[in-house]
Design a protein around this motif. Structure first.
Motif, PDB file in Angstrom:
ATOM      1  N   GLN A 129       0.817  -1.223   0.000  1.00 16.22           N
ATOM      2  CA  GLN A 129       0.000   0.000   0.000  1.00 16.22           C
ATOM      3  C   GLN A 129       0.852   1.276   0.000  1.00 16.22           C
ATOM      4  O   GLN A 129       0.400   2.339   0.454  1.00 16.22           O
ATOM      5  CB  GLN A 129      -0.952   0.009   1.206  1.00 16.22           C
ATOM      6  N   GLN A 130       2.052   1.168  -0.530  1.00 21.63           N
ATOM      7  CA  GLN A 130       2.904   2.343  -0.732  1.00 21.63           C
ATOM      8  C   GLN A 130       2.588   2.938  -2.102  1.00 21.63           C
ATOM      9  O   GLN A 130       2.522   2.209  -3.105  1.00 21.63           O
ATOM     10  CB  GLN A 130       4.385   1.967  -0.665  1.00 21.63           C
ATOM     11  N   THR A 131       2.407   4.254  -2.149  1.00 15.55           N
ATOM     12  CA  THR A 131       2.110   4.915  -3.417  1.00 15.55           C
ATOM     13  C   THR A 131       3.369   4.935  -4.280  1.00 15.55           C
ATOM     14  O   THR A 131       4.435   5.356  -3.843  1.00 15.55           O
ATOM     15  CB  THR A 131       1.632   6.353  -3.186  1.00 15.55           C
ATOM     16  N   LEU A 132       3.210   4.436  -5.524  1.00 14.91           N
ATOM     17  CA  LEU A 132       4.335   4.436  -6.455  1.00 14.91           C
ATOM     18  C   LEU A 132       4.310   5.710  -7.302  1.00 14.91           C
ATOM     19  O   LEU A 132       5.322   6.403  -7.421  1.00 14.91           O
ATOM     20  CB  LEU A 132       4.260   3.188  -7.343  1.00 14.91           C
ATOM     21  N   PHE A 133       3.179   5.972  -7.940  1.00  7.04           N
ATOM     22  CA  PHE A 133       3.005   7.191  -8.730  1.00  7.04           C
ATOM     23  C   PHE A 133       1.608   7.749  -8.469  1.00  7.04           C
ATOM     24  O   PHE A 133       0.624   7.009  -8.449  1.00  7.04           O
ATOM     25  CB  PHE A 133       3.178   6.923 -10.233  1.00  7.04           C
ATOM     26  N   PHE A 134       1.541   9.086  -8.281  1.00 11.05           N
ATOM     27  CA  PHE A 134       0.262   9.798  -8.217  1.00 11.05           C
ATOM     28  C   PHE A 134       0.245  10.730  -9.416  1.00 11.05           C
ATOM     29  O   PHE A 134       0.925  11.752  -9.453  1.00 11.05           O
ATOM     30  CB  PHE A 134       0.161  10.597  -6.912  1.00 11.05           C
TER      31      PHE A 134
END
Length: 400
Positions: free
Chosen positions: A70-75
């Motif tokens: 649940q780590q954001t890679l790209f927003f």
């Protein structure tokens, strides 16, 4: 995660909370039918995985990719996680595609694409990482093996995911082995064993273990070992010509098969050494007579030995007189011709006699049949027979 990435992640989280609050007050409305579309991805360990998220209708709402933790890679087009293997491929209102290079087994899992409408809509794609099996290794070869030995060959490969399949080949023909699979974390160790009762036919045979796996898209990995078998010799004597005659050249070849090779071989005549080495020449395994004569008659023996045993073969030599051989040949031809004529004549007579009898078959009436039933004695029966032809048809005897 460094400070910059942490700040970006925090801002995105706050942004999401604000969107929810604004939606609850009626200030942000989602468009019906806005759903992210994704697909599961399968990649080989060490390869590159492209993760694509698309949306058909979007009012400039951002898309986001998150990893299994649940780590954001790209927003959108902003990179949130510091990982040099993860790169942006394409970012727009309708699509967000990222790539993960040099994929490892730890990258496997469920990835989430989020569309920040109110409520937030998500789609999940599973990234499957295939573990590439290592090149197989074969154990159990005893060099050299001895004819009659029982040996077990074992082939093993590590690191496959899912478990690989191992196949055995004897030269080009597949043979069946016993398979065993053990889990080692996320990967598998696979073994296959082959039981052999070796004989001389296994000497020089190549045993190959091949690995079949979905991650091996081209040729399967394999290992090959050549079996060496030691065995006692076997001997036979090959000769030419078939009918040796005086003055002719004759060659006796001692064909010996054994491992180690039984060289040299030993030639003897009538249990003793060769008597005339000027005319009897031994070269390697061959015994050659330059010019035969009657004194060469006798029993010749070839013997071959290695550390596993001894084998021998014998040849009885009789040297023919060319003149006598020709006369005997003429007599045999003459006798053969006479026999052939006799057989032919006999067959013709049988055929003629059969046809004659077939054409002249008929009936005859015996004197007893003509009058014996009504006559008191033989004389009367004979007399009555002359006028009793009406009933003769009931008492017929046939001959051919």
């Amino acid at each position: 995660m460094n400070l910059k990435s942490h700040l970006i992640f925090t801002l995105y989280t706050v942004y999401g909370i604000l969107l929810k609050v604004m939606a609850s007050k009626g200030k942000v409305r989602g468009i019906s039918g806005q759903y992210p579309l994704v697909q599961n991805v399968t990649v080989t360990e060490g390869g590159t995985a492209n993760m694509t998220c698309r949306v058909e209708y979007n009012d400039n709402t951002s898309l986001q990719w998150s990893n299994p933790a649940q780590q954001t890679l790209f927003f959108g087009d902003k990179k949130a996680l510091r990982d040099n293997r993860i790169e942006l491929v394409r970012a727009s209102w309708a699509e967000l595609t990222i790539s993960i290079s040099d994929v490892t087994l730890s990258d496997e899992g469920m990835y989430t694409c989020s569309l920040f409408t109110m409520p937030v809509r998500t789609a999940k794609a599973y990234l499957t990482v295939l573990g590439v099996p290592q090149k197989p290794e074969i154990d159990g070869f005893t060099k050299p093996a001895v004819e009659g030995d029982h040996i077990t060959l074992t082939c093993m490969t590590h690191g496959s995911k899912p478990a690989a399949d191992l196949r055995w080949f004897r030269n080009e023909k597949e043979v069946k082995g016993a398979k065993e699979v053990n889990a080692s974390g996320k990967t598998f160790t696979v073994r296959s064993s082959l039981q052999l009762h070796v004989d001389r036919n296994d000497d020089g045979v190549a045993y190959t273990c091949k690995v079949d796996h979905v991650a091996l898209t081209q040729t399967p990995q394999q290992a090959t070992e050549v079996l060496e078998v030691h065995y006692a010799p076997r001997v036979e004597i090959v000769h030419s010509p078939a009918v040796p005659q005086e003055g002719q050249y004759l060659k006796l070849e001692c064909v010996s098969k054994g491992n180690p090779s039984p060289d040299p071989v030993m030639w003897t005549k009538d249990g003793s050494e060769l008597p005339d080495l000027d005319r009897m020449i031994v070269e390697g395994r061959d015994l050659t007579f330059t010019s035969l004569n009657k004194t060469d008659n006798g029993t010749y023996r070839c013997e071959a030995t290695n550390h596993l045993g001894t084998s021998s073969a014998e040849y009885i030599l009789y040297v023919y007189d060319p003149n006598a051989l020709g006369q005997h040949g003429t007599d045999h031809a003459l006798i053969g011709g006479v026999v052939a004529v006799v057989v032919f004549v006999t067959l013709c007579l049988i055929i003629v006699l059969g046809r004659y009898l077939a054409r002249h078959k008929g009936t005859y009436l015996t004197n007893e049949a003509k009058g014996a039933d009504d006559a008191p004695d033989a004389d009367t029966a004979i007399i009555n027979a002359e006028g009793n032809h009406a009933h003769a048809e009931e008492k017929k005897e046939y001959f051919i």
